[in-house]
Design an enzyme around this catalytic site. Sequence first.
Site, mmCIF file in Angstrom:
data_model
loop_
_atom_site.group_PDB
_atom_site.id
_atom_site.type_symbol
_atom_site.label_atom_id
_atom_site.label_comp_id
_atom_site.label_asym_id
_atom_site.label_seq_id
_atom_site.Cartn_x
_atom_site.Cartn_y
_atom_site.Cartn_z
ATOM 1 N N TYR A 84 0.836 -1.208 0.000
ATOM 2 C CA TYR A 84 0.000 0.000 0.000
ATOM 3 C C TYR A 84 0.869 1.255 0.000
ATOM 4 C CZ TYR A 84 -3.752 -3.266 1.363
ATOM 5 O OH TYR A 84 -4.637 -4.317 1.426
ATOM 6 N N ILE A 113 -12.824 -5.183 7.919
ATOM 7 C CA ILE A 113 -11.803 -4.125 8.012
ATOM 8 C C ILE A 113 -12.100 -2.946 7.071
ATOM 9 C CG2 ILE A 113 -9.888 -5.445 8.965
ATOM 10 C CD1 ILE A 113 -8.968 -5.981 6.021
HETATM 11 N N1 LIG Z 1 -6.076 -8.503 0.927
HETATM 12 C C1 LIG Z 1 -6.409 -7.814 -0.128
HETATM 13 O O1 LIG Z 1 -6.118 -8.176 -1.274
HETATM 14 C C2 LIG Z 1 -7.181 -6.536 0.067
HETATM 15 C C3 LIG Z 1 -7.805 -5.935 -1.038
HETATM 16 C C4 LIG Z 1 -8.541 -4.770 -0.807
HETATM 17 C C5 LIG Z 1 -8.624 -4.240 0.468
HETATM 18 N N2 LIG Z 1 -7.972 -4.829 1.522
HETATM 19 C C6 LIG Z 1 -8.036 -4.264 2.895
HETATM 20 O O2 LIG Z 1 -9.390 -4.032 3.236
HETATM 21 C C7 LIG Z 1 -9.582 -2.675 3.576
HETATM 22 C C8 LIG Z 1 -10.976 -2.195 3.228
HETATM 23 O O3 LIG Z 1 -11.246 -2.332 1.859
HETATM 24 P P1 LIG Z 1 -11.296 -1.069 0.845
HETATM 25 O O4 LIG Z 1 -10.472 0.021 1.365
HETATM 26 O O5 LIG Z 1 -10.997 -1.658 -0.492
HETATM 27 O O6 LIG Z 1 -12.823 -0.685 0.786
HETATM 28 P P2 LIG Z 1 -14.027 -0.436 1.843
HETATM 29 O O7 LIG Z 1 -13.534 -0.432 3.237
HETATM 30 O O8 LIG Z 1 -15.108 -1.359 1.438
HETATM 31 O O9 LIG Z 1 -14.470 1.027 1.422
HETATM 32 C C9 LIG Z 1 -13.686 2.159 1.653
HETATM 33 C C10 LIG Z 1 -14.435 3.356 1.088
HETATM 34 O O10 LIG Z 1 -15.672 3.520 1.794
HETATM 35 C C11 LIG Z 1 -15.734 4.841 2.348
HETATM 36 N N3 LIG Z 1 -16.388 4.735 3.672
HETATM 37 C C12 LIG Z 1 -15.854 4.305 4.851
HETATM 38 N N4 LIG Z 1 -16.784 4.333 5.828
HETATM 39 C C13 LIG Z 1 -17.918 4.807 5.265
HETATM 40 C C14 LIG Z 1 -19.207 5.084 5.769
HETATM 41 N N5 LIG Z 1 -19.526 4.866 7.049
HETATM 42 N N6 LIG Z 1 -20.137 5.580 4.912
HETATM 43 C C15 LIG Z 1 -19.846 5.806 3.600
HETATM 44 N N7 LIG Z 1 -18.637 5.552 3.062
HETATM 45 C C16 LIG Z 1 -17.680 5.056 3.894
HETATM 46 C C17 LIG Z 1 -14.315 5.320 2.451
HETATM 47 O O11 LIG Z 1 -14.252 6.717 2.322
HETATM 48 P P3 LIG Z 1 -13.684 7.649 3.539
HETATM 49 O O12 LIG Z 1 -12.240 7.294 3.685
HETATM 50 O O13 LIG Z 1 -13.943 9.026 3.030
HETATM 51 O O14 LIG Z 1 -14.494 7.315 4.753
HETATM 52 C C18 LIG Z 1 -13.666 4.649 1.233
HETATM 53 O O15 LIG Z 1 -13.911 5.410 0.073
HETATM 54 C C19 LIG Z 1 -8.469 -1.974 2.789
HETATM 55 O O16 LIG Z 1 -8.268 -0.642 3.239
HETATM 56 C C20 LIG Z 1 -7.324 -2.916 3.008
HETATM 57 O O17 LIG Z 1 -6.768 -2.729 4.303
HETATM 58 C C21 LIG Z 1 -7.276 -5.980 1.333
#
Ligand SMILES: NC(=O)c1ccc[n+]([C@@H]2O[C@H](COP(=O)([O-])OP(=O)(O)OC[C@H]3O[C@@H](n4cnc5c(N)ncnc54)[C@H](OP(=O)(O)O)[C@@H]3O)[C@@H](O)[C@H]2O)c1
Length: 279
Positions: A54, A235
């Site tokens: 990241y 997460i």
């Molecule tokens: N292992 C893997 O291959 C892999 C792949 C993808 C992700 N991940 C991990 O999983 C974590 C989460 O997944 P992600 O970041 O892809 O997506 P997510 O958590 O599903 O979504 C994040 C998005 O949602 C918004 N958000 C957060 N809380 C909210 C709420 N209460 N209401 C409305 N919007 C909200 C955030 O914006 P704001 O920041 O403005 O709140 C951001 O744009 C990652 O950060 C990473 O650590 C792992």
Amino acid sequence: MIPIVALPDGTNIPALGQGTWQMGESSHEEQAEIAALRAGIERGLTLIDTAEMYAGGGAERVVAEAIAGQRDKVFLVSKVSPQNANAKGIERASAASLRRLGTDVIDLYLLHWPGRHPIAETVAAFEALRAAGKIRYWGVSNFDTAEMESIAALPAGGQCATNQVLYHPDARGIEYDLLPWCRARRMPIMAYSPLGQGGRLLRSKALIAVGRRHGVSAAQVALAWSIRDGNTISIPKSSSLAHMAENVAAAGIKLSAEDLAEIDAAHKPPRGKATLEMI
Ligand SMILES: NC(=O)c1ccc[n+]([C@@H]2O[C@H](COP(=O)([O-])OP(=O)(O)OC[C@H]3O[C@@H](n4cnc5c(N)ncnc54)[C@H](OP(=O)(O)O)[C@@H]3O)[C@@H](O)[C@H]2O)c1
């Protein structure tokens, strides 16, 4: 109170944590990211998920700032990229992650996705790190059921603590076989992108309708849904204090059978085996 999930050895960790993908990419955003992570930790979202990949290590640096002075409160998860997942590569990559994170131990170290290095070599390297006290647990990410079987067949395969996979109401293929496979082995899964990355999922009429009944947002319903079985760690990533507060509150939402049926009707559970989805 944030619900807990047990690792295979019985150790409890929070069911709701914080993601960090896309953090550390811009110096303008950094203070907001650190503030959101700290606010989450203060309210019980003490599991933080990051990866060497990241922002090319930038997210781990942001995490280091956020946990400075409170490392002992946090369950720290990081990931090694598949190209580094041989014996020498893991030694180097973990040392670099530890340095960026400003800590001497990673609580849970994951292989980010299956790669070209033999899994037996990766697992042996994880075990060596565990013996050296550099990591407490290891696991994998984006592994489908057959790949989990090949880990289970290794002598130290039983040490695998989790599998981190894409899981939200529009990506629920794992419910067909991977989730039951893990559950049978008391291995929790980690649900990544539980908010569908903040896109179309949050406009779901079903999630909005369920949220209206509880007086909460579609995002909060998605999070409550993701941790409903007591065997999943979710997460979500947020750099916004307002979203972070919402996400913490989602831990207290209990979805009823009627709520779950309404979500199932709009976001169908799988009827057969599908290839593991990943992003
Ligand atoms: N292992 C893997 O291959 C892999 C792949 C993808 C992700 N991940 C991990 O999983 C974590 C989460 O997944 P992600 O970041 O892809 O997506 P997510 O958590 O599903 O979504 C994040 C998005 O949602 C918004 N958000 C957060 N809380 C909210 C709420 N209460 N209401 C409305 N919007 C909200 C955030 O914006 P704001 O920041 O403005 O709140 C951001 O744009 C990652 O950060 C990473 O650590 C792992």
